[in-house]
Motif scaffolding. Structure first.
Motif, PDB file in Angstrom:
ATOM      1  N   GLN A   4      68.979  59.694  25.690  1.00  0.00           N
ATOM      2  CA  GLN A   4      68.086  59.085  26.662  1.00  0.00           C
ATOM      3  C   GLN A   4      68.814  58.589  27.907  1.00  0.00           C
ATOM      4  OE1 GLN A   4      68.499  57.988  23.525  1.00  0.00           O
ATOM      5  NE2 GLN A   4      68.793  55.759  23.448  1.00  0.00           N
ATOM      6  N   ASP A   5      70.144  58.558  27.855  1.00  0.00           N
ATOM      7  CA  ASP A   5      70.929  58.152  29.025  1.00  0.00           C
ATOM      8  C   ASP A   5      71.138  59.299  30.004  1.00  0.00           C
ATOM      9  OD1 ASP A   5      71.237  55.578  27.955  1.00  0.00           O
ATOM     10  OD2 ASP A   5      72.977  56.206  26.781  1.00  0.00           O
ATOM     11  N   TYR A   6      70.869  60.513  29.556  1.00  0.00           N
ATOM     12  CA  TYR A   6      71.027  61.692  30.406  1.00  0.00           C
ATOM     13  C   TYR A   6      69.727  61.986  31.154  1.00  0.00           C
ATOM     14  CZ  TYR A   6      75.483  62.908  28.172  1.00  0.00           C
ATOM     15  OH  TYR A   6      76.780  62.912  27.735  1.00  0.00           O
ATOM     16  N   PRO A   7      69.770  62.862  32.159  1.00  0.00           N
ATOM     17  CA  PRO A   7      68.553  63.230  32.895  1.00  0.00           C
ATOM     18  C   PRO A   7      67.467  63.797  31.982  1.00  0.00           C
ATOM     19  CG  PRO A   7      70.494  63.993  34.075  1.00  0.00           C
ATOM     20  CD  PRO A   7      70.975  63.488  32.741  1.00  0.00           C
ATOM     21  N   ALA A   8      66.219  63.642  32.397  1.00  0.00           N
ATOM     22  CA  ALA A   8      65.089  64.129  31.604  1.00  0.00           C
ATOM     23  C   ALA A   8      65.186  65.632  31.369  1.00  0.00           C
ATOM     24  CB  ALA A   8      63.772  63.782  32.304  1.00  0.00           C
ATOM     25  N   LEU A   9      65.687  66.364  32.364  1.00  0.00           N
ATOM     26  CA  LEU A   9      65.802  67.813  32.209  1.00  0.00           C
ATOM     27  C   LEU A   9      66.800  68.167  31.124  1.00  0.00           C
ATOM     28  CD1 LEU A   9      64.891  70.564  33.178  1.00  0.00           C
ATOM     29  CD2 LEU A   9      66.669  70.509  34.948  1.00  0.00           C
ATOM     30  N   PHE A  10      67.879  67.390  31.007  1.00  0.00           N
ATOM     31  CA  PHE A  10      68.827  67.619  29.908  1.00  0.00           C
ATOM     32  C   PHE A  10      68.152  67.377  28.567  1.00  0.00           C
ATOM     33  CE2 PHE A  10      71.415  65.645  26.631  1.00  0.00           C
ATOM     34  CZ  PHE A  10      72.351  66.645  26.391  1.00  0.00           C
ATOM     35  N   GLN A  11      67.413  66.274  28.454  1.00  0.00           N
ATOM     36  CA  GLN A  11      66.747  65.961  27.199  1.00  0.00           C
ATOM     37  C   GLN A  11      65.782  67.069  26.793  1.00  0.00           C
ATOM     38  OE1 GLN A  11      65.253  61.806  27.042  1.00  0.00           O
ATOM     39  NE2 GLN A  11      66.415  61.451  28.910  1.00  0.00           N
ATOM     40  N   ALA A  12      65.067  67.618  27.790  1.00  0.00           N
ATOM     41  CA  ALA A  12      64.122  68.693  27.509  1.00  0.00           C
ATOM     42  C   ALA A  12      64.849  69.953  27.043  1.00  0.00           C
ATOM     43  CB  ALA A  12      63.290  68.989  28.756  1.00  0.00           C
ATOM     44  N   ALA A  13      65.924  70.328  27.751  1.00  0.00           N
ATOM     45  CA  ALA A  13      66.676  71.537  27.393  1.00  0.00           C
ATOM     46  C   ALA A  13      67.368  71.369  26.044  1.00  0.00           C
ATOM     47  CB  ALA A  13      67.702  71.849  28.479  1.00  0.00           C
ATOM     48  N   ASP A  14      67.897  70.189  25.784  1.00  0.00           N
ATOM     49  CA  ASP A  14      68.576  69.930  24.513  1.00  0.00           C
ATOM     50  C   ASP A  14      67.596  70.022  23.345  1.00  0.00           C
ATOM     51  OD1 ASP A  14      70.984  68.875  23.000  1.00  0.00           O
ATOM     52  OD2 ASP A  14      69.550  67.288  22.562  1.00  0.00           O
ATOM     53  N   THR A  15      66.419  69.421  23.500  1.00  0.00           N
ATOM     54  CA  THR A  15      65.397  69.491  22.460  1.00  0.00           C
ATOM     55  C   THR A  15      64.914  70.921  22.276  1.00  0.00           C
ATOM     56  OG1 THR A  15      64.667  67.232  22.951  1.00  0.00           O
ATOM     57  CG2 THR A  15      63.149  68.629  21.718  1.00  0.00           C
ATOM     58  N   GLY A  16      64.727  71.639  23.395  1.00  0.00           N
ATOM     59  CA  GLY A  16      64.314  73.036  23.316  1.00  0.00           C
ATOM     60  C   GLY A  16      65.337  73.892  22.604  1.00  0.00           C
ATOM     61  N   ASP A 139      58.129  62.996  32.124  1.00  0.00           N
ATOM     62  CA  ASP A 139      57.840  61.892  33.033  1.00  0.00           C
ATOM     63  C   ASP A 139      58.988  60.892  33.122  1.00  0.00           C
ATOM     64  OD1 ASP A 139      57.593  61.045  30.424  1.00  0.00           O
ATOM     65  OD2 ASP A 139      55.871  59.734  30.808  1.00  0.00           O
ATOM     66  N   LYS A 140      60.128  61.204  32.529  1.00  0.00           N
ATOM     67  CA  LYS A 140      61.278  60.290  32.550  1.00  0.00           C
ATOM     68  C   LYS A 140      62.171  60.564  33.752  1.00  0.00           C
ATOM     69  CE  LYS A 140      61.318  59.460  27.576  1.00  0.00           C
ATOM     70  NZ  LYS A 140      62.136  59.423  26.334  1.00  0.00           N
ATOM     71  N   GLU A 141      63.119  59.652  33.971  1.00  0.00           N
ATOM     72  CA  GLU A 141      63.975  59.712  35.156  1.00  0.00           C
ATOM     73  C   GLU A 141      65.004  60.833  35.049  1.00  0.00           C
ATOM     74  OE1 GLU A 141      63.909  58.057  38.028  1.00  0.00           O
ATOM     75  OE2 GLU A 141      62.062  57.062  37.400  1.00  0.00           O
ATOM     76  N   GLN A 142      65.308  61.431  36.203  1.00  0.00           N
ATOM     77  CA  GLN A 142      66.380  62.431  36.265  1.00  0.00           C
ATOM     78  C   GLN A 142      67.731  61.752  36.517  1.00  0.00           C
ATOM     79  OE1 GLN A 142      65.894  65.262  35.243  1.00  0.00           O
ATOM     80  NE2 GLN A 142      63.738  65.757  35.547  1.00  0.00           N
ATOM     81  N   VAL A 143      67.729  60.687  37.309  1.00  0.00           N
ATOM     82  CA  VAL A 143      68.939  59.878  37.488  1.00  0.00           C
ATOM     83  C   VAL A 143      68.665  58.548  36.802  1.00  0.00           C
ATOM     84  CG1 VAL A 143      70.532  58.835  39.124  1.00  0.00           C
ATOM     85  CG2 VAL A 143      69.420  61.000  39.696  1.00  0.00           C
ATOM     86  N   THR A 144      69.221  58.379  35.605  1.00  0.00           N
ATOM     87  CA  THR A 144      68.886  57.208  34.788  1.00  0.00           C
ATOM     88  C   THR A 144      69.645  55.967  35.239  1.00  0.00           C
ATOM     89  OG1 THR A 144      70.626  57.677  33.167  1.00  0.00           O
ATOM     90  CG2 THR A 144      68.490  58.728  32.814  1.00  0.00           C
ATOM     91  N   GLU A 145      69.121  54.860  34.813  1.00  0.00           N
ATOM     92  CA  GLU A 145      69.761  53.576  35.143  1.00  0.00           C
ATOM     93  C   GLU A 145      71.165  53.508  34.538  1.00  0.00           C
ATOM     94  OE1 GLU A 145      69.032  48.761  34.436  1.00  0.00           O
ATOM     95  OE2 GLU A 145      67.417  50.208  34.028  1.00  0.00           O
ATOM     96  N   PHE A 146      71.321  54.050  33.352  1.00  0.00           N
ATOM     97  CA  PHE A 146      72.641  54.032  32.703  1.00  0.00           C
ATOM     98  C   PHE A 146      73.650  54.829  33.521  1.00  0.00           C
ATOM     99  CE2 PHE A 146      75.879  55.515  29.746  1.00  0.00           C
ATOM    100  CZ  PHE A 146      76.174  54.366  29.037  1.00  0.00           C
TER     101      PHE A 146
END
Length: 290
Positions: A4-16, A139-146
């Motif tokens: 969840q600390d990575y960009p939303a696009l990473f999370q989507a690709a990783d889950t995919g 709907d999550k951030e691409q540049v996260t607060e972390f």
């Protein structure tokens, strides 16, 4: 770092990637299982209507799975999602460490814009993977607060963070995976030899004792073929060697951080390290495709 600390696009690709990998392995295992069951039916014979129906269902499932494996091509989606995820991860670490092309500047919004443009470009190049992405993170951030918190650290803290959470974690991961694949290769190779040996013994017994009714050689041959196919699908030996080599390369790169004293030197170090990670994934993808 957590996903969840990575960009939303990473999370989507990783889950995919994980999802399509699971589908690929499940369909292959199901197909091989149907072949083994079919061999059992062929050996023992179909003596009543119930067995005939069960056998028909098994062979229908095998046919359906073979079509599904070919048409859906989960394997290709898995590789491409994994490659996309790793590209984003590499750029994320460069952003957090202020490495080229995301060096420090007077207006951090410019750097954020460059990073978002990279993600837009990657998404545009991989639009065909959109059906494999996880919609729940769109709907999550691409540049996260972390990411911004780490980027705002001073040089020494970023060096320590990168060494602990990127270099050492990756080295441990590659070392662990190398051993796991080596152990699994030995296990499946042992099973392959075992079933082939048993088939050979049964063939010899069939010559010596032709009056005995049951010699399930065909079943053992099919099981042996399934073991070999699974070894080829998982590529245990190739992955073990590749992971081991990368772990050693990371160990070599790791020592160079002792000579890093400036932002420019740290930028070069991060880029060299990320190139080592990217090289393994690029070679992995190339082998998978060809």
């Amino acid at each position: 770092m957590q996903n969840q600390d990575y960009p939303a696009l990473f999370q989507a690709a990783d889950t995919g990637s994980k999802r399509t990998q699971w589908y690929h392995h499940l369909t292959v295992k199901g197909y091989l299982g149907c072949l083994i069951i079919g061999a059992c039916f062929s050996f023992y014979g179909i003596n009543n209507s119930t067995l005939a129906i069960v056998a028909a269902v098994v062979f229908f499932i095998a046919l359906a799975l073979s079509i599904l494996i070919t048409t859906k091509n989960f394997e290709n989606s898995w590789y491409n999602c994994r490659a996309l995820a790793e590209s984003i991860k590499t750029s994320t670490w460069k952003y957090m460490m202020r490495a080229e092309p995301y060096e420090d500047c007077d207006d951090v919004q410019i750097v954020k814009s460059e990073f978002r443009n990279l993600l837009k470009g990657l998404l545009k190049e991989n639009r065909e993977l959109s059906s494999d992405f996880a919609g729940e993170v769109s709907d999550k951030e691409q540049v996260t607060e972390f990411m911004n918190t780490v980027r705002n650290m001073d040089l020494n803290d970023r060096k320590d963070f990168y060494l602990t959470h990127r270099i050492d974690e990756q080295r441990t991961w590659y070392t662990k995976k190398s051993k796991e694949n080596s152990d699994k290769k030995a296990l499946w190779f042992g099973l392959l030899i075992l079933f082939n040996f048993l088939a050979l013994i049964l063939v010899i017994l069939r010559i010596k004792l032709p009056h005995l009714p049951y010699f399930p050689v065909e079943i053992l041959v099919v099981i042996s073929g399934a073991c070999l196919t699974w070894m080829q699908v998982k590529k245990f030996q190739e992955l073990s060697s590749a992971y081991s080599l990368t772990a050693h390369e990371i160990g070599t790169v790791r020592g160079e951080i002792e000579n890093v004293d400036t932002e420019e030197e740290f930028s070069d170090f991060v880029n060299d390290s990320e190139n080592a990670f990217s090289r393994e994934h690029t070679q992995w993808l190339a082998k998978r495709i060809h």
